[in-house]
Design an enzyme around this catalytic site. Structure first.
Site, PDB file in Angstrom:
ATOM      1  N   ASN A 286      53.060  45.997  34.956  1.00 27.26           N
ATOM      2  CA  ASN A 286      52.070  46.934  34.435  1.00 27.26           C
ATOM      3  C   ASN A 286      51.828  48.117  35.387  1.00 27.26           C
ATOM      4  O   ASN A 286      51.464  47.927  36.541  1.00 27.26           O
ATOM      5  CB  ASN A 286      50.740  46.195  34.199  1.00 27.26           C
ATOM      6  CG  ASN A 286      49.828  46.972  33.279  1.00 27.26           C
ATOM      7  OD1 ASN A 286      50.181  48.065  32.819  1.00 27.26           O
ATOM      8  ND2 ASN A 286      48.664  46.413  32.994  1.00 27.26           N
TER       9      ASN A 286
ATOM     10  N   HIS B 113      39.560  34.959  26.516  1.00 27.57           N
ATOM     11  CA  HIS B 113      38.752  35.909  27.283  1.00 27.57           C
ATOM     12  C   HIS B 113      37.491  36.279  26.521  1.00 27.57           C
ATOM     13  O   HIS B 113      37.530  37.093  25.605  1.00 27.57           O
ATOM     14  CB  HIS B 113      39.555  37.190  27.533  1.00 27.57           C
ATOM     15  CG  HIS B 113      40.564  37.072  28.597  1.00 27.57           C
ATOM     16  ND1 HIS B 113      41.077  38.181  29.239  1.00 27.57           N
ATOM     17  CD2 HIS B 113      41.183  36.009  29.153  1.00 27.57           C
ATOM     18  CE1 HIS B 113      41.964  37.801  30.146  1.00 27.57           C
ATOM     19  NE2 HIS B 113      42.056  36.488  30.106  1.00 27.57           N
TER      20      HIS B 113
ATOM     21  N   ARG C   6      37.219  32.080  29.509  1.00 19.48           N
ATOM     22  CA  ARG C   6      36.912  32.908  30.671  1.00 19.48           C
ATOM     23  C   ARG C   6      35.750  33.815  30.319  1.00 19.48           C
ATOM     24  O   ARG C   6      35.711  34.395  29.223  1.00 19.48           O
ATOM     25  CB  ARG C   6      38.142  33.749  31.066  1.00 19.48           C
ATOM     26  CG  ARG C   6      38.019  34.388  32.424  1.00 19.48           C
ATOM     27  CD  ARG C   6      39.114  35.379  32.697  1.00 19.48           C
ATOM     28  NE  ARG C   6      38.875  36.644  32.002  1.00 19.48           N
ATOM     29  CZ  ARG C   6      39.550  37.754  32.277  1.00 19.48           C
ATOM     30  NH1 ARG C   6      40.516  37.741  33.208  1.00 19.48           N
ATOM     31  NH2 ARG C   6      39.284  38.880  31.631  1.00 19.48           N
TER      32      ARG C   6
ATOM     33  N   TYR D 149      36.104  45.680  35.138  1.00 17.39           N
ATOM     34  CA  TYR D 149      37.288  44.971  34.640  1.00 17.39           C
ATOM     35  C   TYR D 149      36.873  43.855  33.673  1.00 17.39           C
ATOM     36  O   TYR D 149      35.896  43.138  33.907  1.00 17.39           O
ATOM     37  CB  TYR D 149      38.080  44.333  35.810  1.00 17.39           C
ATOM     38  CG  TYR D 149      38.944  43.237  35.262  1.00 17.39           C
ATOM     39  CD1 TYR D 149      38.564  41.909  35.341  1.00 17.39           C
ATOM     40  CD2 TYR D 149      40.078  43.554  34.518  1.00 17.39           C
ATOM     41  CE1 TYR D 149      39.314  40.915  34.731  1.00 17.39           C
ATOM     42  CE2 TYR D 149      40.822  42.576  33.909  1.00 17.39           C
ATOM     43  CZ  TYR D 149      40.433  41.246  34.005  1.00 17.39           C
ATOM     44  OH  TYR D 149      41.160  40.288  33.382  1.00 17.39           O
TER      45      TYR D 149
ATOM     46  N   ASP E 270      36.925  35.605  36.567  1.00 18.61           N
ATOM     47  CA  ASP E 270      37.918  36.339  37.355  1.00 18.61           C
ATOM     48  C   ASP E 270      37.205  37.377  38.216  1.00 18.61           C
ATOM     49  O   ASP E 270      36.672  38.359  37.699  1.00 18.61           O
ATOM     50  CB  ASP E 270      38.897  37.041  36.397  1.00 18.61           C
ATOM     51  CG  ASP E 270      40.107  37.637  37.120  1.00 18.61           C
ATOM     52  OD1 ASP E 270      41.076  38.002  36.429  1.00 18.61           O
ATOM     53  OD2 ASP E 270      40.083  37.713  38.367  1.00 18.61           O
TER      54      ASP E 270
ATOM     55  N   HIS F 213      38.670  39.167  40.324  1.00 18.91           N
ATOM     56  CA  HIS F 213      39.653  40.273  40.310  1.00 18.91           C
ATOM     57  C   HIS F 213      39.807  40.951  41.669  1.00 18.91           C
ATOM     58  O   HIS F 213      39.815  42.191  41.759  1.00 18.91           O
ATOM     59  CB  HIS F 213      39.259  41.277  39.237  1.00 18.91           C
ATOM     60  CG  HIS F 213      40.439  41.816  38.497  1.00 18.91           C
ATOM     61  ND1 HIS F 213      40.931  43.078  38.714  1.00 18.91           N
ATOM     62  CD2 HIS F 213      41.233  41.257  37.568  1.00 18.91           C
ATOM     63  CE1 HIS F 213      41.981  43.297  37.934  1.00 18.91           C
ATOM     64  NE2 HIS F 213      42.187  42.202  37.226  1.00 18.91           N
TER      65      HIS F 213
ATOM     66  N   GLU G   6      38.520  32.907  39.953  1.00 16.67           N
ATOM     67  CA  GLU G   6      39.863  33.481  40.106  1.00 16.67           C
ATOM     68  C   GLU G   6      39.846  34.729  40.976  1.00 16.67           C
ATOM     69  O   GLU G   6      38.946  35.546  40.895  1.00 16.67           O
ATOM     70  CB  GLU G   6      40.394  33.834  38.731  1.00 16.67           C
ATOM     71  CG  GLU G   6      41.731  34.534  38.716  1.00 16.67           C
ATOM     72  CD  GLU G   6      42.157  34.882  37.308  1.00 16.67           C
ATOM     73  OE1 GLU G   6      41.666  34.259  36.353  1.00 16.67           O
ATOM     74  OE2 GLU G   6      42.949  35.817  37.153  1.00 16.67           O
TER      75      GLU G   6
ATOM     76  N   GLU H 223      48.323  35.550  40.215  1.00 15.89           N
ATOM     77  CA  GLU H 223      48.986  36.386  39.208  1.00 15.89           C
ATOM     78  C   GLU H 223      49.757  37.530  39.849  1.00 15.89           C
ATOM     79  O   GLU H 223      50.701  38.032  39.258  1.00 15.89           O
ATOM     80  CB  GLU H 223      47.992  36.908  38.184  1.00 15.89           C
ATOM     81  CG  GLU H 223      46.976  37.880  38.702  1.00 15.89           C
ATOM     82  CD  GLU H 223      45.971  38.268  37.633  1.00 15.89           C
ATOM     83  OE1 GLU H 223      45.346  37.382  37.033  1.00 15.89           O
ATOM     84  OE2 GLU H 223      45.841  39.474  37.388  1.00 15.89           O
TER      85      GLU H 223
ATOM     86  N   ARG I 137      48.366  30.664  39.913  1.00 18.25           N
ATOM     87  CA  ARG I 137      48.449  31.446  38.677  1.00 18.25           C
ATOM     88  C   ARG I 137      49.730  32.240  38.517  1.00 18.25           C
ATOM     89  O   ARG I 137      49.859  33.059  37.615  1.00 18.25           O
ATOM     90  CB  ARG I 137      47.260  32.404  38.612  1.00 18.25           C
ATOM     91  CG  ARG I 137      45.981  31.696  38.487  1.00 18.25           C
ATOM     92  CD  ARG I 137      44.892  32.298  37.654  1.00 18.25           C
ATOM     93  NE  ARG I 137      45.033  33.604  37.129  1.00 18.25           N
ATOM     94  CZ  ARG I 137      45.277  33.880  35.848  1.00 18.25           C
ATOM     95  NH1 ARG I 137      45.485  32.884  34.998  1.00 18.25           N
ATOM     96  NH2 ARG I 137      45.327  35.117  35.416  1.00 18.25           N
TER      97      ARG I 137
ATOM     98  N   HIS J 180      49.132  33.130  34.620  1.00 22.41           N
ATOM     99  CA  HIS J 180      48.719  34.420  34.074  1.00 22.41           C
ATOM    100  C   HIS J 180      49.303  34.579  32.669  1.00 22.41           C
ATOM    101  O   HIS J 180      50.438  34.165  32.411  1.00 22.41           O
ATOM    102  CB  HIS J 180      49.270  35.485  35.017  1.00 22.41           C
ATOM    103  CG  HIS J 180      48.802  36.864  34.774  1.00 22.41           C
ATOM    104  ND1 HIS J 180      49.523  37.945  35.231  1.00 22.41           N
ATOM    105  CD2 HIS J 180      47.712  37.370  34.146  1.00 22.41           C
ATOM    106  CE1 HIS J 180      48.881  39.054  34.917  1.00 22.41           C
ATOM    107  NE2 HIS J 180      47.776  38.735  34.269  1.00 22.41           N
TER     108      HIS J 180
ATOM    109  N   ASP K 237      49.735  42.347  29.198  1.00 18.29           N
ATOM    110  CA  ASP K 237      50.808  43.138  29.816  1.00 18.29           C
ATOM    111  C   ASP K 237      51.988  42.271  30.220  1.00 18.29           C
ATOM    112  O   ASP K 237      52.918  42.743  30.878  1.00 18.29           O
ATOM    113  CB  ASP K 237      50.304  43.968  31.003  1.00 18.29           C
ATOM    114  CG  ASP K 237      49.468  43.162  31.976  1.00 18.29           C
ATOM    115  OD1 ASP K 237      48.296  42.914  31.663  1.00 18.29           O
ATOM    116  OD2 ASP K 237      49.982  42.783  33.036  1.00 18.29           O
TER     117      ASP K 237
ATOM    118  N   GLU L  44      46.646  30.966  30.484  1.00 19.61           N
ATOM    119  CA  GLU L  44      45.871  32.106  29.969  1.00 19.61           C
ATOM    120  C   GLU L  44      46.533  32.599  28.690  1.00 19.61           C
ATOM    121  O   GLU L  44      47.774  32.670  28.595  1.00 19.61           O
ATOM    122  CB  GLU L  44      45.845  33.232  31.005  1.00 19.61           C
ATOM    123  CG  GLU L  44      45.088  34.470  30.572  1.00 19.61           C
ATOM    124  CD  GLU L  44      44.996  35.510  31.675  1.00 19.61           C
ATOM    125  OE1 GLU L  44      45.713  35.395  32.674  1.00 19.61           O
ATOM    126  OE2 GLU L  44      44.195  36.449  31.516  1.00 19.61           O
TER     127      GLU L  44
ATOM    128  N   TRP M 238      40.311  47.070  42.185  1.00 19.03           N
ATOM    129  CA  TRP M 238      39.838  47.165  40.783  1.00 19.03           C
ATOM    130  C   TRP M 238      39.717  45.779  40.190  1.00 19.03           C
ATOM    131  O   TRP M 238      40.580  44.931  40.351  1.00 19.03           O
ATOM    132  CB  TRP M 238      40.823  47.985  39.964  1.00 19.03           C
ATOM    133  CG  TRP M 238      40.569  47.910  38.499  1.00 19.03           C
ATOM    134  CD1 TRP M 238      39.482  48.405  37.816  1.00 19.03           C
ATOM    135  CD2 TRP M 238      41.393  47.245  37.517  1.00 19.03           C
ATOM    136  NE1 TRP M 238      39.595  48.122  36.500  1.00 19.03           N
ATOM    137  CE2 TRP M 238      40.735  47.410  36.268  1.00 19.03           C
ATOM    138  CE3 TRP M 238      42.592  46.553  37.570  1.00 19.03           C
ATOM    139  CZ2 TRP M 238      41.267  46.900  35.076  1.00 19.03           C
ATOM    140  CZ3 TRP M 238      43.109  46.038  36.403  1.00 19.03           C
ATOM    141  CH2 TRP M 238      42.453  46.231  35.168  1.00 19.03           C
TER     142      TRP M 238
END
Ligand code: CS2
Ligand code: MG
Length: 401
Positions: free
Chosen positions: A37, A122, A147, A159, A209, A211, A235, A261, A282, A311, A315, A338, A401
């Protein structure tokens, strides 16, 4: 039989994807996901310029030898671009091997170890009520794991929270910028989980997550604060390359930790696994060197009571999801998969045999992976530049991010 052609197909049905299609002298084909991605064309070029020429004439049955040839032969090792390119070749060769054997790939990996692949969805919401109804919609569809990502007051864009039916953070050609505040996030999130747990009871598996956005001590604080809500995993609490950061988090909280991931080789996680600093790994097929290498990561994890939690964001194409499900079905230490359903146009370009039912995904029983790419249809969706967003702190400091 040998490899007579290999095509790199870049398309954008709903979002950008890179797919490798390998053809053999017997007329068989195999596909591999090569999507990274925001850096798709880097992998496409690596494949086109440095890998495809090496494949022509090779025996497609020699999966391990091809993997070693592409990994060691490059001299420069690891990294997301290289390992995604190797993953695409590896996945396509497993697809071909299944077709030659007349078996779904999971049968070549040791056969079924479970009835299906338990997945998580999600849930998110701009308000707590929207979030609760989002969780309820997954529960009503049979999900046993959800999640939870919540909007945070005074953080405008975050996010994982969006009203879009298919969440695509890589929307603009250049990175959009959002403002991040860890104090606001840490102050708000525990109350969100208090509400969700109170609403849905003690057995629904809840995940979150972070992130990559916290420091180890901030992640330790969050893990402790979330302990009453018994998450299945927290996560990416800290940036994944900070492996020792997980040691500090472990010292402070029993909230289970998941990471991986962004991992692209066993070397990214062998210390985390061997020291039992994490509970779920992951890593996934498309970014961690394909089925061959991911199986090694999962076998190391199994020795150390670490389960898988691959993951599965949008994407990663249906080709990756198809391959992941075959591995998920066969390994002994499967945890969760996921599952973010793709856009309809993505599913049209990538016809596949996996199906969702009652909280599980079931891989195709067709020989191979049970997925393909419709190249004529893919050509109708040309690549468009798209970058992932970045965060900045209120003082302008660039942040994860
Ligand atoms: C996220 C990903 O699904 C997840 O757990 O971390 O959606 C991630 O943001 C994207 O894959 C980045 O491309
Ligand atoms: Mg994640």
């Amino acid at each position: 039989m040998n490899i007579v052609a290999a095509r790199v197909i870049v398309c954008s049905p709903g979002r950008n994807f890179v797919t490798l299609k390998i053809e053999t002298s017997d007329g068989l084909t195999g596909v591999g996901d090569a999507t990274l991605n925001g850096r798709e064309l880097a992998v496409a070029a690596y494949l086109d310029e440095h890998v495809v020429p090496l494949l022509i004439g090779r025996d497609p049955a020699r999966i391990e030898d091809t993997w070693q040839y592409l990994y060691k032969g490059a001299y420069w090792r690891r990294g997301p671009v290289t390992m995604t390119a190797i993953a695409a070749v590896d996945t396509a060769l497993w697809d071909i091997k299944g077709k030659v054997a007349g078996l779904p790939v999971y049968q070549l990996l040791g056969g079924r170890s479970r009835s299906g692949v338990s997945v998580y969805g999600h849930a998110n919401g701009a308000t707590i009520d929207e979030l609760l109804s989002s969780v309820a919609s997954f529960v009503s569809r049979g999900y046993t794991a959800v999640r939870v990502q919540a909007a945070i007051p005074d953080i405008s864009e975050i996010y994982g929270v969006s009203t879009a039916t298919v969440y695509e953070p890589a929307s603009a050609a250049l990175p959009t910028e959002a403002v991040w505040s860890t104090p606001h996030y840490l102050a708000h999130l525990p109350a969100v989980f208090e509400r969700v747990r109170a609403e849905f009871g003690p057995t629904l598996r809840l995940l979150h997550d972070a992130h990559h956005r916290l420091t180890p001590i901030e992640a330790a604080r969050l893990g402790k604060a979330l302990e009453p809500y018994a998450l299945t995993w927290l996560e990416d609490p800290v940036p994944a390359e900070l492996q020792d950061g997980y040691r500090l988090i472990r010292q402070h909280t029993t909230t289970p930790l998941a990471v991986g991931e962004v991992f692209n080789s066993i070397w990214d996680c062998e210390r985390l696994i061997r020291s039992q600093l994490i509970d779920y790994v992951r890593a996934t097929v498309v970014h961690a060197g394909g089925i061959t290498h991911l199986r090694r990561i999962f076998d190391l994890a199994a020795l150390h009571q670490v389960r898988t939690g691959s993951h599965g964001a949008t994407d990663l194409s249906p080709v990756c999801m198809s391959a992941a499900l075959h591995l998920d079905l066969a390994i002994p230490n499967f945890g969760l998969q996921e599952y973010m359903p793709h856009a309809p146009e993505t599913d049209e370009v990538f016809p596949h045999g996996y199906r969702y039912a009652d909280g599980y995904l079931h891989p195709s029983e067709e020989p191979g992976l049970g997925v393909d790419i419709d190249e004529a249809l893919a050509a109708k969706y040309p690549y468009r530049p798209a970058s992932l967003p970045v965060n900045r702190l209120t003082d302008g400091t660039l942040h994860d991010w």
